[in-house]
Design an enzyme around this catalytic site. Structure first.
Site, PDB file in Angstrom:
ATOM      1  N   HIS A  19       0.903  -1.209   0.097  1.00  0.00           N
ATOM      2  CA  HIS A  19      -0.175  -0.141   0.017  1.00  0.00           C
ATOM      3  C   HIS A  19       0.802   1.320   0.035  1.00  0.00           C
ATOM      4  O   HIS A  19       0.700   2.250  -0.733  1.00  0.00           O
ATOM      5  CB  HIS A  19      -0.866   0.057   1.302  1.00  0.00           C
ATOM      6  CG  HIS A  19      -1.905  -0.995   1.278  1.00  0.00           C
ATOM      7  ND1 HIS A  19      -2.183  -1.693   2.481  1.00  0.00           N
ATOM      8  CD2 HIS A  19      -2.846  -1.377   0.498  1.00  0.00           C
ATOM      9  CE1 HIS A  19      -3.187  -2.703   2.186  1.00  0.00           C
ATOM     10  NE2 HIS A  19      -3.627  -2.445   1.177  1.00  0.00           N
ATOM     11  N   LYS A  43     -17.382  -5.922   8.167  1.00  0.00           N
ATOM     12  CA  LYS A  43     -16.391  -6.915   7.942  1.00  0.00           C
ATOM     13  C   LYS A  43     -15.602  -7.526   9.301  1.00  0.00           C
ATOM     14  O   LYS A  43     -14.586  -8.211   9.099  1.00  0.00           O
ATOM     15  CB  LYS A  43     -15.388  -6.136   6.984  1.00  0.00           C
ATOM     16  CG  LYS A  43     -15.567  -6.704   5.657  1.00  0.00           C
ATOM     17  CD  LYS A  43     -14.409  -6.403   4.673  1.00  0.00           C
ATOM     18  CE  LYS A  43     -14.553  -6.628   3.353  1.00  0.00           C
ATOM     19  NZ  LYS A  43     -13.361  -6.052   2.565  1.00  0.00           N
ATOM     20  N   ARG A  92      -2.083  -6.261  -8.421  1.00  0.00           N
ATOM     21  CA  ARG A  92      -0.787  -7.195  -8.180  1.00  0.00           C
ATOM     22  C   ARG A  92      -0.734  -8.223  -9.243  1.00  0.00           C
ATOM     23  O   ARG A  92       0.402  -8.339  -9.575  1.00  0.00           O
ATOM     24  CB  ARG A  92      -0.863  -7.570  -6.647  1.00  0.00           C
ATOM     25  CG  ARG A  92      -0.682  -6.625  -5.744  1.00  0.00           C
ATOM     26  CD  ARG A  92      -1.298  -7.101  -4.387  1.00  0.00           C
ATOM     27  NE  ARG A  92      -2.710  -7.716  -4.359  1.00  0.00           N
ATOM     28  CZ  ARG A  92      -3.449  -8.144  -3.595  1.00  0.00           C
ATOM     29  NH1 ARG A  92      -2.843  -7.999  -2.368  1.00  0.00           N
ATOM     30  NH2 ARG A  92      -4.579  -8.328  -3.830  1.00  0.00           N
ATOM     31  N   SER A 130      -3.013  -7.800   2.707  1.00  0.00           N
ATOM     32  CA  SER A 130      -3.176  -7.399   4.348  1.00  0.00           C
ATOM     33  C   SER A 130      -4.154  -8.928   4.787  1.00  0.00           C
ATOM     34  O   SER A 130      -3.664  -9.267   6.122  1.00  0.00           O
ATOM     35  CB  SER A 130      -4.819  -6.480   4.294  1.00  0.00           C
ATOM     36  OG  SER A 130      -4.178  -5.344   3.979  1.00  0.00           O
TER      37      SER A 130
HETATM   38  O1  PNS Z   1      -9.171  -2.627   0.126  1.00  0.00           O
HETATM   39  P1  PNS Z   1     -10.167  -3.198  -0.304  1.00  0.00           P
HETATM   40  O2  PNS Z   1     -11.277  -3.953   0.670  1.00  0.00           O
HETATM   41  O3  PNS Z   1     -10.056  -4.263  -1.735  1.00  0.00           O
HETATM   42  O4  PNS Z   1     -11.148  -2.031  -0.924  1.00  0.00           O
HETATM   43  C1  PNS Z   1     -12.227  -2.017  -1.456  1.00  0.00           C
HETATM   44  C2  PNS Z   1     -12.965  -0.744  -1.498  1.00  0.00           C
HETATM   45  C3  PNS Z   1     -13.136  -0.007  -0.093  1.00  0.00           C
HETATM   46  C4  PNS Z   1     -12.339  -0.009  -2.450  1.00  0.00           C
HETATM   47  C5  PNS Z   1     -14.468  -0.760  -1.959  1.00  0.00           C
HETATM   48  O5  PNS Z   1     -15.263  -1.926  -1.119  1.00  0.00           O
HETATM   49  C6  PNS Z   1     -15.389   0.322  -2.004  1.00  0.00           C
HETATM   50  O6  PNS Z   1     -15.333   1.193  -2.738  1.00  0.00           O
HETATM   51  N1  PNS Z   1     -16.194   0.412  -0.960  1.00  0.00           N
HETATM   52  C7  PNS Z   1     -17.114   1.477  -0.949  1.00  0.00           C
HETATM   53  C8  PNS Z   1     -18.708   1.076  -1.340  1.00  0.00           C
HETATM   54  C9  PNS Z   1     -18.815   1.204  -2.587  1.00  0.00           C
HETATM   55  O7  PNS Z   1     -18.728   2.266  -3.450  1.00  0.00           O
HETATM   56  N2  PNS Z   1     -19.160   0.216  -3.142  1.00  0.00           N
HETATM   57  C10 PNS Z   1     -19.360   0.211  -4.841  1.00  0.00           C
HETATM   58  C11 PNS Z   1     -17.878  -0.073  -5.232  1.00  0.00           C
HETATM   59  S1  PNS Z   1     -18.279  -0.726  -6.845  1.00  0.00           S
END
Ligand code: PNS
Length: 175
Positions: A19, A43, A92, A130
């Protein structure tokens, strides 16, 4: 001249060197980079939102154009509120692509003006996640070099409790 603001969203539970590598790359190409930490109580993260935020702030203090914020709800709404034009995400390996493509397309549908920009972390972090960091650490494996020292220390306290003599250790020991 354009003033490009990008959002780097994620769960960051915990923050890894992968990150940080991406944050450094993003800070070089965007005028402002807002790291947006997702509040995701459903979560059950290992680290609370405040802990994740504090670690992120400590590790990114050296970048003048990086800000840390937290969000819940739709990412596109957070981006709009901050007048961001781009979302930064790391890829990645090919296995990341499908999920990232789906999210990017969905976000584009929700806000056609918001661009998703993918960047590749350094090869040495291409297998770091993570989820694996938590699993390895909880099973007694070494994560040295894959997360900042601060995160490693916090993981140790989370998993083993505070060091004897540290503030709160006595209380924790009595449990
Ligand atoms: O680190 P992660 O868990 O891969 O991040 C995922 C994240 C936070 C980018 C995604 O879950 C997100 O954007 N969540 C917010 C809710 C939202 O907008 N969902 C629709 C995305 S298409």
């Amino acid at each position: 001249m354009k003033n490009i603001i990008a959002i780097y969203p994620g769960t960051f539970d915990p923050l890894t060197n992968g990150h940080l590598d991406l944050i450094e790359r993003g800070s070089k190409i965007f005028d402002k980079l807002i790291v947006a930490i997702l509040r995701n109580p459903e979560k059950e993260p290992l680290f609370s939102l405040a802990e994740r935020q504090e670690m992120m702030e400590a590790m990114t203090r050296r970048y003048g154009n990086v800000e840390i914020d937290v969000f819940e709800g739709l990412l596109v709404e957070f981006a709009m509120k901050h007048k961001a034009q781009a979302v930064l995400r790391g890829i990645r390996a090919v296995s990341d692509y499908e999920y990232e493509l789906q999210m990017a397309m969905m976000n584009r549908r929700l806000d056609p003006e918001l661009e998703t920009v993918f960047m590749l972390p350094a090869e040495k972090y291409s297998y770091v996640s993570s989820r694996l960091i938590k699993e390895i650490f909880q099973l007694g494996g070494s994560v040295r070099g894959l997360v900042p020292d601060l995160v490693e220390d916090r993981l140790r306290v989370k998993v083993n409790g505070p060091e004897p003599g540290a503030p709160g250790a006595e209380k924790a020991g009595k449990k």
